[in-house]
Design an enzyme around this catalytic site. Sequence first.
Site, mmCIF file in Angstrom:
data_model
loop_
_atom_site.group_PDB
_atom_site.id
_atom_site.type_symbol
_atom_site.label_atom_id
_atom_site.label_comp_id
_atom_site.label_asym_id
_atom_site.label_seq_id
_atom_site.Cartn_x
_atom_site.Cartn_y
_atom_site.Cartn_z
ATOM 1 N N CYS A 92 44.838 2.903 27.622
ATOM 2 C CA CYS A 92 45.696 1.891 27.026
ATOM 3 C C CYS A 92 45.479 0.524 27.647
ATOM 4 O O CYS A 92 45.816 -0.500 27.072
ATOM 5 C CB CYS A 92 47.160 2.302 27.127
ATOM 6 N N GLY A 122 49.063 -0.945 28.134
ATOM 7 C CA GLY A 122 48.391 -1.784 27.147
ATOM 8 C C GLY A 122 49.004 -1.668 25.766
ATOM 9 O O GLY A 122 49.128 -2.645 25.031
ATOM 10 N N CYS A 123 49.396 -0.457 25.398
ATOM 11 C CA CYS A 123 49.979 -0.218 24.076
ATOM 12 C C CYS A 123 51.341 -0.899 23.952
ATOM 13 O O CYS A 123 51.713 -1.379 22.881
ATOM 14 C CB CYS A 123 50.113 1.276 23.829
ATOM 15 N N THR A 124 52.094 -0.935 25.034
ATOM 16 C CA THR A 124 53.394 -1.603 25.037
ATOM 17 C C THR A 124 53.222 -3.109 24.900
ATOM 18 O O THR A 124 53.946 -3.769 24.147
ATOM 19 C CB THR A 124 54.162 -1.270 26.327
ATOM 20 N N ALA A 140 52.296 -3.817 21.256
ATOM 21 C CA ALA A 140 53.431 -3.628 20.356
ATOM 22 C C ALA A 140 54.425 -4.781 20.473
ATOM 23 O O ALA A 140 54.944 -5.287 19.468
ATOM 24 C CB ALA A 140 54.127 -2.304 20.658
#
Length: 323
Positions: A11, A62-64, A67
């Site tokens: 991520c 990374g995904c947070t 988003a």
Amino acid sequence: MKKWFVLILLCFSVAAVAGNNMTGAVAPDFKRLDQNGNERVLSEFKDKWLTLYFYPRDDTPGCTVEANEFKDKYQKLVDMNAVVIGVSMDDAESHQEFIDKYQLPFDLLVDEDKVMSKAYGVAGGMGLISYAKRQTFIIDPQGVIVKHFEEVEPKTHADDVIVALSKAQALYAETQKLADKPAKKKKKAKEVVVTEMMGTHTVYGTTWPRIKQADYPLQAVMKSPEKHTAGKRVMTGRITKVCQKMGCWMILTDGDDFARVDFNDHAFLIPKDSSGEARVYGYLKAKELSDEQIAHYQSEGAGELPKKSYEIVADSVMILGAK
């Protein structure tokens, strides 16, 4: 613990190596459930701009970041007639927890069986570790991928999407304006003229469009012709018959499907012995032939034609591999 550590590293990654860039291709259809258990399909986004972003795992660094960037820019995207949808291999419960924790204003699709990730070429991992590569697709109102981000920087990606979306919308508006503009009365062609050669491919009619075009196989077009009557596009198939008096129309086939191709009121001609694979740039329209028209076309070699059908009005025809 080791698996979790690997997922965090994934991520954080900026990019994932991809096979083929899908810009210009027709977006693969999908049927997935969102975090609420509602079935979502590609066709529901017709007439809107869809930002479809794939990411490795919910609630990882990374995904947070990615988003939350989409959340912060969400209203801007809505104002641009765009929809944001996230996709990962997490289950619906994980998606809902991710949405609740960060108050995400968009939906997340469940792709636990990897079907959608594979269709878009973003399925990654090895052994017991599976994940969706961090890639994004901007899809236009006609279902064509106009931008494929194979490299994504989470902190700036929402801004990158807005820039690409703005450019794509401007280009789309221009092409639609050209498609809707009434055509000037064209003189009927008197002889076959080669417009240009593109490698071993011969083009007749207008110059082949320089804007990258997705190919629509005729068989796919004829399954739902009403969806293909707005705007111009490239339709593909095989030439089976050509007008034997002038070369001013042809029959394009694909499997058991066929359509008569009219060369924009005889604006250009092709050789009467033309055959093989072809790409046709133009638009599809509903057509009801009179008995006199059917008899006329049959006398020119058309074969059996239904009274009510669809025909292609072509601006240009590219015959593949022609010498």
